[in-house]
Write a protein that holds these residues in place. Sequence first.
Motif, PDB file in Angstrom:
ATOM      1  N   TYR A  67       0.811  -1.279   0.068  1.00 36.74           N
ATOM      2  CA  TYR A  67       0.266  -0.015   0.155  1.00 36.74           C
ATOM      3  C   TYR A  67       0.892   1.309   0.027  1.00 36.74           C
ATOM      4  CZ  TYR A  67       0.793   0.734   5.171  1.00 36.74           C
ATOM      5  OH  TYR A  67       1.360   0.917   6.324  1.00 36.74           O
ATOM      6  N   PHE A  68       0.226   2.345  -0.538  1.00 37.88           N
ATOM      7  CA  PHE A  68       1.059   3.668  -0.589  1.00 37.88           C
ATOM      8  C   PHE A  68      -0.211   4.581  -0.104  1.00 37.88           C
ATOM      9  CE2 PHE A  68       3.665   1.383  -3.386  1.00 37.88           C
ATOM     10  CZ  PHE A  68       4.895   2.035  -3.329  1.00 37.88           C
ATOM     11  N   ALA A  69       0.255   5.009   1.300  1.00 32.49           N
ATOM     12  CA  ALA A  69      -1.038   5.716   1.900  1.00 32.49           C
ATOM     13  C   ALA A  69      -0.587   7.424   2.162  1.00 32.49           C
ATOM     14  CB  ALA A  69      -1.492   5.203   3.379  1.00 32.49           C
ATOM     15  N   ARG A  70      -1.570   8.139   2.170  1.00 32.29           N
ATOM     16  CA  ARG A  70      -1.263   9.549   2.830  1.00 32.29           C
ATOM     17  C   ARG A  70      -1.090   9.555   4.079  1.00 32.29           C
ATOM     18  NH1 ARG A  70      -4.814  15.243   1.582  1.00 32.29           N
ATOM     19  NH2 ARG A  70      -3.042  16.533   2.665  1.00 32.29           N
ATOM     20  N   ARG A  71      -0.171   9.860   4.402  1.00 35.97           N
ATOM     21  CA  ARG A  71      -0.001  10.306   6.334  1.00 35.97           C
ATOM     22  C   ARG A  71      -0.111  11.723   6.441  1.00 35.97           C
ATOM     23  NH1 ARG A  71       2.848   6.716   9.701  1.00 35.97           N
ATOM     24  NH2 ARG A  71       2.337   7.486  11.581  1.00 35.97           N
ATOM     25  N   GLN A  72      -1.127  12.184   7.275  1.00 35.84           N
ATOM     26  CA  GLN A  72      -1.081  13.651   7.632  1.00 35.84           C
ATOM     27  C   GLN A  72      -0.759  13.882   9.000  1.00 35.84           C
ATOM     28  OE1 GLN A  72      -5.339  13.325   6.010  1.00 35.84           O
ATOM     29  NE2 GLN A  72      -4.873  15.492   5.740  1.00 35.84           N
ATOM     30  N   VAL A  73      -0.069  14.916   9.171  1.00 32.22           N
ATOM     31  CA  VAL A  73       0.116  15.570  10.753  1.00 32.22           C
ATOM     32  C   VAL A  73      -0.822  16.546  10.843  1.00 32.22           C
ATOM     33  CG1 VAL A  73       1.853  16.538  12.019  1.00 32.22           C
ATOM     34  CG2 VAL A  73       2.599  14.746  10.408  1.00 32.22           C
TER      35      VAL A  73
ATOM     36  N   GLN B  74      -3.237  27.298  -1.492  1.00 33.31           N
ATOM     37  CA  GLN B  74      -2.027  27.261  -0.588  1.00 33.31           C
ATOM     38  C   GLN B  74      -0.827  26.142  -0.984  1.00 33.31           C
ATOM     39  OE1 GLN B  74      -1.361  28.875   2.521  1.00 33.31           O
ATOM     40  NE2 GLN B  74      -2.763  30.448   1.893  1.00 33.31           N
ATOM     41  N   GLN B  75       0.245  26.104  -0.729  1.00 27.32           N
ATOM     42  CA  GLN B  75       1.209  25.170  -1.054  1.00 27.32           C
ATOM     43  C   GLN B  75       1.003  24.001   0.105  1.00 27.32           C
ATOM     44  OE1 GLN B  75       4.173  24.599  -3.272  1.00 27.32           O
ATOM     45  NE2 GLN B  75       2.483  25.825  -4.445  1.00 27.32           N
ATOM     46  N   MET B  76       0.849  22.776  -0.125  1.00 21.77           N
ATOM     47  CA  MET B  76       0.804  21.720   0.905  1.00 21.77           C
ATOM     48  C   MET B  76       1.674  20.568   0.524  1.00 21.77           C
ATOM     49  SD  MET B  76      -3.007  20.263   0.283  1.00 21.77           S
ATOM     50  CE  MET B  76      -3.217  18.891  -1.002  1.00 21.77           C
ATOM     51  N   LYS B  77       2.032  19.957   1.558  1.00 23.82           N
ATOM     52  CA  LYS B  77       2.828  18.611   1.482  1.00 23.82           C
ATOM     53  C   LYS B  77       1.906  17.462   1.506  1.00 23.82           C
ATOM     54  CE  LYS B  77       7.055  20.527   2.768  1.00 23.82           C
ATOM     55  NZ  LYS B  77       8.122  20.718   3.919  1.00 23.82           N
ATOM     56  N   VAL B  78       2.133  16.315   0.596  1.00 27.65           N
ATOM     57  CA  VAL B  78       0.880  15.203   0.729  1.00 27.65           C
ATOM     58  C   VAL B  78       2.305  14.218   0.878  1.00 27.65           C
ATOM     59  CG1 VAL B  78      -0.214  13.680  -0.492  1.00 27.65           C
ATOM     60  CG2 VAL B  78      -0.617  16.099  -0.791  1.00 27.65           C
ATOM     61  N   PHE B  79       2.114  13.790   2.457  1.00 27.96           N
ATOM     62  CA  PHE B  79       3.200  12.632   2.571  1.00 27.96           C
ATOM     63  C   PHE B  79       2.775  11.431   2.456  1.00 27.96           C
ATOM     64  CE2 PHE B  79       4.309  16.363   5.625  1.00 27.96           C
ATOM     65  CZ  PHE B  79       5.566  16.395   5.733  1.00 27.96           C
ATOM     66  N   VAL B  80       3.732  10.744   1.845  1.00 33.98           N
ATOM     67  CA  VAL B  80       3.542   9.254   1.411  1.00 33.98           C
ATOM     68  C   VAL B  80       3.853   8.235   2.263  1.00 33.98           C
ATOM     69  CG1 VAL B  80       3.451   7.787  -0.681  1.00 33.98           C
ATOM     70  CG2 VAL B  80       3.052  10.235  -0.961  1.00 33.98           C
ATOM     71  N   GLU B  81       3.231   7.276   2.562  1.00 33.96           N
ATOM     72  CA  GLU B  81       3.825   6.333   3.396  1.00 33.96           C
ATOM     73  C   GLU B  81       3.812   4.863   2.630  1.00 33.96           C
ATOM     74  OE1 GLU B  81       3.018   5.975   7.726  1.00 33.96           O
ATOM     75  OE2 GLU B  81       2.383   3.649   7.018  1.00 33.96           O
ATOM     76  N   GLN B  82       4.917   4.282   2.591  1.00 35.00           N
ATOM     77  CA  GLN B  82       4.907   3.077   1.569  1.00 35.00           C
ATOM     78  C   GLN B  82       4.743   1.833   2.843  1.00 35.00           C
ATOM     79  OE1 GLN B  82       7.966   1.796  -1.588  1.00 35.00           O
ATOM     80  NE2 GLN B  82       9.004   1.281   0.415  1.00 35.00           N
ATOM     81  N   GLY B  83       3.813   1.068   2.565  1.00 31.58           N
ATOM     82  CA  GLY B  83       3.587  -0.206   3.613  1.00 31.58           C
ATOM     83  C   GLY B  83       4.590  -1.289   3.075  1.00 31.58           C
ATOM     84  N   PRO B  84       4.332  -2.421   3.960  1.00 33.88           N
ATOM     85  CA  PRO B  84       5.354  -3.700   3.811  1.00 33.88           C
ATOM     86  C   PRO B  84       4.881  -4.442   2.464  1.00 33.88           C
ATOM     87  CG  PRO B  84       3.968  -4.008   5.348  1.00 33.88           C
ATOM     88  CD  PRO B  84       3.667  -2.568   5.284  1.00 33.88           C
TER      89      PRO B  84
ATOM     90  N   SER C 176      -4.208   5.144  -0.576  1.00 35.84           N
ATOM     91  CA  SER C 176      -4.810   4.572   0.352  1.00 35.84           C
ATOM     92  C   SER C 176      -4.988   5.499   1.562  1.00 35.84           C
ATOM     93  CB  SER C 176      -4.284   3.451   0.709  1.00 35.84           C
ATOM     94  OG  SER C 176      -5.015   2.957   1.715  1.00 35.84           O
ATOM     95  N   ARG C 177      -6.141   5.430   2.168  1.00 34.30           N
ATOM     96  CA  ARG C 177      -6.259   5.916   3.661  1.00 34.30           C
ATOM     97  C   ARG C 177      -5.286   5.145   4.336  1.00 34.30           C
ATOM     98  NH1 ARG C 177     -10.380   6.347   0.686  1.00 34.30           N
ATOM     99  NH2 ARG C 177     -11.466   8.427   0.637  1.00 34.30           N
ATOM    100  N   LEU C 178      -4.876   5.907   5.570  1.00 31.68           N
ATOM    101  CA  LEU C 178      -4.039   4.944   6.141  1.00 31.68           C
ATOM    102  C   LEU C 178      -4.484   3.664   7.173  1.00 31.68           C
ATOM    103  CD1 LEU C 178      -0.740   4.707   6.701  1.00 31.68           C
ATOM    104  CD2 LEU C 178      -1.407   6.325   8.657  1.00 31.68           C
ATOM    105  N   SER C 179      -5.598   4.174   7.600  1.00 26.54           N
ATOM    106  CA  SER C 179      -6.662   3.125   8.315  1.00 26.54           C
ATOM    107  C   SER C 179      -7.023   1.846   7.339  1.00 26.54           C
ATOM    108  CB  SER C 179      -7.967   3.890   8.768  1.00 26.54           C
ATOM    109  OG  SER C 179      -8.716   4.198   7.781  1.00 26.54           O
ATOM    110  N   GLU C 180      -7.092   2.150   5.981  1.00 25.44           N
ATOM    111  CA  GLU C 180      -7.574   0.886   5.151  1.00 25.44           C
ATOM    112  C   GLU C 180      -6.581   0.080   4.577  1.00 25.44           C
ATOM    113  OE1 GLU C 180     -10.168   2.835   2.504  1.00 25.44           O
ATOM    114  OE2 GLU C 180     -11.475   3.284   4.018  1.00 25.44           O
ATOM    115  N   LYS C 181      -5.428   0.937   4.380  1.00 20.22           N
ATOM    116  CA  LYS C 181      -4.240   0.111   3.602  1.00 20.22           C
ATOM    117  C   LYS C 181      -4.658  -0.959   2.410  1.00 20.22           C
ATOM    118  CE  LYS C 181      -1.504  -0.206   8.054  1.00 20.22           C
ATOM    119  NZ  LYS C 181      -2.166   0.714   8.802  1.00 20.22           N
TER     120      LYS C 181
END
Length: 198
Positions: free
Chosen positions: A108-114, A161-171, A187-192
């Motif tokens: 999975y590749f998911a958006r990670r937000q802070v 506005q400029q924004m950063k879309v962080f991408v998390e790569q799953g296993p 993907s949503r991080l909760s769904e993977k």
Amino acid sequence: MVKLVKGLTMDSYIEITVLPDLEADANFLMNNLCSKLHAVLGQVTMGKVGVSFPGYALAGKNLGTKLRIHGTAFMLEKLMAENWIKGLRDYCQCSAILPIPTRVQQRYFARRQVKSAHNKRLRSISKGWLTQDEALDKISDESQKLLKLPFLQLTSRGNKQQMKVFVEQGPVMDLPTEGNFNSYGLSRLSEKVTVPWF
């Protein structure tokens, strides 16, 4: 748990390679490519198309030079009929719609937000946990946790506005988790929700 959704099988992909030069580096081109894709993805594919970054690297916080777009052949044809890549053709190589190899794994590749410090302060005040002065004192802008993940630098279509879309790569996994993707193809991080990985 594997969620199988009828009719969502990903049988095809398109691979786009950005071609950096002296005027435009790989990150700039990938940001532009994903921005153009984002503009049409949600409207055309209804969450049924996902993306992956074969050159994803945590070390350099880099998404690499390749973008793969995954879905059914029908959905990918529908997407490419929008001619969304116009204006970037000189800066990238785009494959035809190709069949997914027979033996693949999943990832999975998911958006990670802070949450921003500003949003944390507003929430603390609205919940009654802190007064406005306490929130300003206890939740400083410096306390905002910065993610150490590769990201896309995009311009918000809403407020510009400029924004950063962080991408998390799953296993890497053997079985797919199916579902819907957001308008970035992530993907949503909760769904993977996974895409084929090869």
